[in-house]
Design a protein around this motif. Structure first.
Motif, PDB file in Angstrom:
ATOM      1  N   LEU A   1      -1.013  -0.672   4.950  1.00 47.94           N
ATOM      2  CA  LEU A   1      -0.788  -1.895   4.195  1.00 47.94           C
ATOM      3  C   LEU A   1       0.167  -2.810   4.933  1.00 47.94           C
ATOM      4  N   GLY A   2       1.229  -2.229   5.535  1.00 45.33           N
ATOM      5  CA  GLY A   2       2.176  -3.051   6.278  1.00 45.33           C
ATOM      6  C   GLY A   2       2.830  -4.061   5.371  1.00 45.33           C
ATOM      7  N   THR A   3       2.848  -5.313   5.819  1.00 50.93           N
ATOM      8  CA  THR A   3       3.517  -6.332   5.026  1.00 50.93           C
ATOM      9  C   THR A   3       2.529  -7.262   4.333  1.00 50.93           C
ATOM     10  N   SER A   4       1.230  -7.017   4.458  1.00 47.72           N
ATOM     11  CA  SER A   4       0.298  -7.960   3.832  1.00 47.72           C
ATOM     12  C   SER A   4       0.196  -7.669   2.344  1.00 47.72           C
ATOM     13  N   GLN A   5      -0.362  -8.641   1.622  1.00 47.75           N
ATOM     14  CA  GLN A   5      -0.334  -8.521   0.178  1.00 47.75           C
ATOM     15  C   GLN A   5      -1.361  -7.514  -0.319  1.00 47.75           C
ATOM     16  N   PHE A   6      -2.574  -7.579   0.254  1.00 52.39           N
ATOM     17  CA  PHE A   6      -3.598  -6.599  -0.108  1.00 52.39           C
ATOM     18  C   PHE A   6      -4.100  -5.957   1.179  1.00 52.39           C
ATOM     19  N   PHE A   7      -4.981  -4.977   1.055  1.00 54.35           N
ATOM     20  CA  PHE A   7      -5.355  -4.226   2.250  1.00 54.35           C
ATOM     21  C   PHE A   7      -6.165  -5.040   3.237  1.00 54.35           C
ATOM     22  N   PHE A   8      -6.963  -6.004   2.736  1.00 56.29           N
ATOM     23  CA  PHE A   8      -7.726  -6.832   3.668  1.00 56.29           C
ATOM     24  C   PHE A   8      -7.362  -8.279   3.439  1.00 56.29           C
ATOM     25  N   GLY A   9      -6.158  -8.666   3.807  1.00 54.06           N
ATOM     26  CA  GLY A   9      -5.796 -10.080   3.702  1.00 54.06           C
ATOM     27  C   GLY A   9      -5.228 -10.446   2.352  1.00 54.06           C
ATOM     28  N   ASN A  10      -5.613 -11.613   1.865  1.00 49.84           N
ATOM     29  CA  ASN A  10      -4.968 -12.129   0.666  1.00 49.84           C
ATOM     30  C   ASN A  10      -5.773 -11.998  -0.596  1.00 49.84           C
ATOM     31  N   THR A  11      -6.993 -11.490  -0.499  1.00 49.92           N
ATOM     32  CA  THR A  11      -7.754 -11.307  -1.740  1.00 49.92           C
ATOM     33  C   THR A  11      -7.986  -9.813  -1.941  1.00 49.92           C
ATOM     34  N   PRO A  12      -7.903  -9.363  -3.185  1.00 54.95           N
ATOM     35  CA  PRO A  12      -8.086  -7.926  -3.426  1.00 54.95           C
ATOM     36  C   PRO A  12      -9.559  -7.538  -3.383  1.00 54.95           C
ATOM     37  N   THR A  13      -9.806  -6.299  -2.942  1.00 51.59           N
ATOM     38  CA  THR A  13     -11.181  -5.813  -2.784  1.00 51.59           C
ATOM     39  C   THR A  13     -11.311  -4.442  -3.432  1.00 51.59           C
ATOM     40  N   THR A  14     -12.471  -3.813  -3.182  1.00 50.14           N
ATOM     41  CA  THR A  14     -12.707  -2.500  -3.770  1.00 50.14           C
ATOM     42  C   THR A  14     -11.612  -1.513  -3.388  1.00 50.14           C
ATOM     43  N   LEU A  15     -11.212  -1.533  -2.117  1.00 53.70           N
ATOM     44  CA  LEU A  15     -10.198  -0.571  -1.678  1.00 53.70           C
ATOM     45  C   LEU A  15      -8.909  -0.760  -2.462  1.00 53.70           C
ATOM     46  N   ASP A  16      -8.521  -2.037  -2.701  1.00 50.37           N
ATOM     47  CA  ASP A  16      -7.314  -2.277  -3.480  1.00 50.37           C
ATOM     48  C   ASP A  16      -7.462  -1.707  -4.881  1.00 50.37           C
ATOM     49  N   ALA A  17      -8.661  -1.838  -5.461  1.00 55.14           N
ATOM     50  CA  ALA A  17      -8.874  -1.291  -6.805  1.00 55.14           C
ATOM     51  C   ALA A  17      -8.692   0.221  -6.807  1.00 55.14           C
ATOM     52  N   PHE A  18      -9.268   0.915  -5.800  1.00 58.16           N
ATOM     53  CA  PHE A  18      -9.138   2.370  -5.756  1.00 58.16           C
ATOM     54  C   PHE A  18      -7.694   2.792  -5.522  1.00 58.16           C
ATOM     55  N   VAL A  19      -7.028   2.127  -4.561  1.00 56.68           N
ATOM     56  CA  VAL A  19      -5.639   2.525  -4.275  1.00 56.68           C
ATOM     57  C   VAL A  19      -4.778   2.295  -5.494  1.00 56.68           C
ATOM     58  N   PHE A  20      -4.977   1.137  -6.163  1.00 61.86           N
ATOM     59  CA  PHE A  20      -4.203   0.856  -7.369  1.00 61.86           C
ATOM     60  C   PHE A  20      -4.476   1.907  -8.435  1.00 61.86           C
ATOM     61  N   GLY A  21      -5.766   2.246  -8.609  1.00 58.09           N
ATOM     62  CA  GLY A  21      -6.136   3.227  -9.620  1.00 58.09           C
ATOM     63  C   GLY A  21      -5.457   4.568  -9.405  1.00 58.09           C
ATOM     64  N   PHE A  22      -5.315   4.988  -8.142  1.00 57.39           N
ATOM     65  CA  PHE A  22      -4.675   6.274  -7.862  1.00 57.39           C
ATOM     66  C   PHE A  22      -3.157   6.185  -7.872  1.00 57.39           C
ATOM     67  N   LEU A  23      -2.608   5.062  -7.385  1.00 51.38           N
ATOM     68  CA  LEU A  23      -1.156   5.004  -7.236  1.00 51.38           C
ATOM     69  C   LEU A  23      -0.434   4.668  -8.525  1.00 51.38           C
ATOM     70  N   ALA A  24      -1.007   3.747  -9.334  1.00 54.42           N
ATOM     71  CA  ALA A  24      -0.258   3.259 -10.490  1.00 54.42           C
ATOM     72  C   ALA A  24       0.140   4.369 -11.460  1.00 54.42           C
ATOM     73  N   PRO A  25      -0.753   5.355 -11.782  1.00 58.98           N
ATOM     74  CA  PRO A  25      -0.279   6.411 -12.680  1.00 58.98           C
ATOM     75  C   PRO A  25       0.885   7.197 -12.090  1.00 58.98           C
ATOM     76  N   VAL A  26       0.822   7.478 -10.781  1.00 60.77           N
ATOM     77  CA  VAL A  26       1.932   8.206 -10.159  1.00 60.77           C
ATOM     78  C   VAL A  26       3.212   7.384 -10.265  1.00 60.77           C
ATOM     79  N   TYR A  27       3.076   6.080 -10.106  1.00 59.44           N
ATOM     80  CA  TYR A  27       4.235   5.220 -10.025  1.00 59.44           C
ATOM     81  C   TYR A  27       4.909   5.027 -11.360  1.00 59.44           C
ATOM     82  N   LYS A  28       4.083   4.880 -12.418  1.00 61.35           N
ATOM     83  CA  LYS A  28       4.662   4.388 -13.659  1.00 61.35           C
ATOM     84  C   LYS A  28       4.924   5.449 -14.718  1.00 61.35           C
ATOM     85  N   VAL A  29       4.114   6.517 -14.713  1.00 63.77           N
ATOM     86  CA  VAL A  29       4.232   7.451 -15.833  1.00 63.77           C
ATOM     87  C   VAL A  29       5.492   8.293 -15.663  1.00 63.77           C
TER      88      VAL A  29
END
Lengths: 311, 276
Positions: free
Chosen positions: A184-212
């Motif tokens: 990810l580095g310093t960019s906002q989403f994985f492929f530039g500035n618009t979110p894509t399928t990969l962002d949806a999957f990463v968010f889906g897996f990471l957010a429960p770990v992060y917030k619960v």
């Protein structure tokens, strides 16, 4: 495109729209691609579907797995990957495989297998959302399935005990988080500035770990040391799900407002009572008519001595 | 294994140079070995060739049971035994040979992701085809898997392994898939690999890495193995740059060493056909 689409999935808490990684992935993808989905969270009623979750229902078509649901949405022209090159599309597939192989076992373990987490957080939460008597059986079944999956995919020799398997899967998961952070580095989403399928999957897996909030949180602590991934989750939550970072959802605000309303009503009732008492006192012959009637909100007992002293 | 044991093993590994008599064990080539095991074995052989480390291939009927993790192939180097590509790569790295040192962090992340893609999709599809597709199971897998053993042991071992693999497929959600869906997944995976490779000679441009070895192992085996139908190899043949990639690696790393690796490149039994 005009057919209404309904998504049935597990609800959310701790500031997330859903606790279930796959449901969260589908919801995030729908927000990214602008698909109009009505989300029905599974609650205590008997009308909710009993099969795999999440489930997309569109007219007569019922689709159940996240990959298939995303394919269906893409066919309906809700495509978040429109601007990706062929190589980036290939990268998406590869990173999703990495998430499933390395991160998912640890996620399942944290939610369903780790005894303290399961008994104090996961089981009560899910049981409260499943109708009785399924609530006695279904969380246990999900826990057994998770353990089964972990042991069958990761549990062969030379790892002979559950604690060795656990050590290995958490090590793999931490390495996976490190790899994602580097990618990810310093960019906002994985492929530039618009979110894509990969962002949806990463968010889906990471957010429960992060917030619960779990009692045993080694994966969450590791994730919190990777600030760009935390920022990634928070960005998506605030921009696409309109939830504040601290976790108060709009429904949370409403309850706060409702409480405030109740308090105001109580105070108003009190002041009405005090006014009545005032009137009674005024009508009684011992007291001279009062010039000032502004002290309404004060307690009734205090007023009369003050008034006796006033001229 | 635990962190301490791993560190210990790395230290032992680093202490000695690569010996001349390193051996790689796999099942019997002609009669016993199956598609997925052959793919894994070829991947390891390709990796060791790319690192210029000599190894001789030894075929034993009980290779699976000798292996420390139950999976083939495994290598016997000095007095250590290491199985499967991942640990072998780490072991070789501890000895000072590495193919992926020249990559930066993002590229290493990408390489690991693509290796997981191959393991997740291609290997699982191969296992599905071998053990969950009834026709293939009847005609190819059961006869081959138990061939070194007398009846009834051959049937018992084959059924045991089949039950184990089917349980795993059910746990990861592949049991409900039909053969067409599995072939579609293979197609998607090959498309991703083909797009990533593009027109470059290797996945990370000039130098081959363990990803190239892994992809070569699987694709070459799929292309040169005769099954009940040709659908699987047809899916791979659709992508010209992948077949060219396989041919290139075969020519560069295997054709000069006919004595050791004659089994992998030349035609043998009816199960194999030449890559031409």
């Amino acid at each position: 495109m005009a057919a209404p689409m309904e998504l049935s999935c597990w609800g959310g808490d701790w500031g997330l729209p859903s606790l279930h990684p796959e449901s969260l992935t589908v919801m995030a993808y729908a927000k990214f691609s602008g698909a109009p989905l009505t989300v029905n969270t599974i609650n205590n009623s008997w009308r909710t579907p009993k099969g795999d979750v999440p489930v997309l229902i569109s007219e007569d078509i019922v689709i159940s797995q996240p990959a298939k649901i995303l394919n269906f949405l893409r066919k309906q022209k809700y495509n978040a990957d429109y601007e990706l090159s062929a190589k980036q599309g290939a990268d998406t597939l590869a990173y999703i495989a990495l998430l499933e192989e390395k991160l998912l076992p640890a996620l399942l373990h944290t939610f369903w297998v780790e005894a303290e987490n399961y008994c104090s957080v996961t089981k009560p939460w899910f049981a409260s959302r499943i109708p009785f008597p399924l609530s006695l059986y279904l969380p246990g079944k999900m826990s057994r399935e998770a353990l089964n999956r972990i042991l069958l995919t990761k549990g062969g020799p030379p790892l002979y005990s559950l604690s060795e398997v656990e050590a290995q899967i958490y090590r793999d998961a931490k390495e996976c988080l490190n790899l994602l952070s580097k990618r990810l580095g310093t960019s906002q989403f994985f492929f530039g500035n618009t979110p894509t399928t990969l962002d949806a999957f990463v968010f889906g897996f990471l957010a429960p770990v992060y917030k619960v909030c779990f009692p045993r949180v080694q994966l969450q602590e590791h994730l919190k040391q990777l600030p760009n991934l935390c920022r990634f989750c928070d960005d998506i939550l605030t921009c696409y799900f309109r939830l504040t970072v601290s976790g108060h959802s709009p429904s949370g605000q409403d309850t706060a407002d409702a409480n405030l309303q109740k308090l105001t009503q109580l105070v108003n009732k009190e002041s009405n009572l005090i006014e009545k008492m005032d009137d009674n006192l005024r009508k009684s012959p011992q007291h001279p008519p009062r010039k000032l009637t502004t002290l309404k909100l004060a307690a009734g007992g205090e007023e009369s001595p003050l008034n006796r002293l006033s001229p | 294994m635990s962190l301490v044991a791993e560190a210990f093993m790395n230290q032992l590994a680093a202490a000695e140079p690569w010996p001349e008599n390193a051996a790689l064990y796999q099942q019997l080539k002609e009669d016993q070995i199956l598609l997925s095991d052959n793919a894994s074995s070829l991947a390891v052989q390709a990796f060791l060739q790319m690192c210029n480390l000599p190894v001789r291939v030894v075929c034993r009927a009980n290779a699976e049971y000798m292996s420390p993790s139950g999976k083939v192939p495994f290598i016997h180097v000095g007095n250590q035994v290491v199985s499967e590509l991942g640990p072998i790569v780490q072991f070789v790295k501890a000895k000072g040979h590495s193919l992926s040192d020249g990559l930066d962090e993002v590229q290493k992340a990408e390489m690991k992701a693509y290796m997981e893609l191959v393991n997740n999709m291609l290997l699982t599809a191969e296992l599905y085809l071998q053990w969950c597709d009834d026709v293939t199971v009847e005609e190819i897998t059961h006869p081959r898997y138990g061939s070194p053993y007398p009846w009834p042991l051959n049937r018992i071992l084959a059924y045991q392994k089949q039950w184990e693999i089917r349980r795993k497929m059910k746990a990861i959600g592949w049991a409900g898939k039909s053969l067409e869906q599995v072939l579609e997944d293979v197609d998607q995976c090959c498309q991703a690999l083909s797009q990533r490779l593009g027109t470059q000679p290797y996945f990370f441009n000039k130098q081959p890495t363990e990803l190239d070895a892994l992809v070569f192992g699987h694709l070459f085996t799929i292309l040169t193995t005769q099954l009940t139908t040709d659908e699987l190899s047809e899916k791979v043949k659709n992508y010209g740059n992948l077949t060219a990639f396989c041919r290139r690696i075969e020519q560069q790393y295997f054709e000069g060493h006919d004595k050791d690796n004659s089994g992998t490149a030349a035609p043998r039994s009816a199960k194999r056909s030449l890559l031409r």
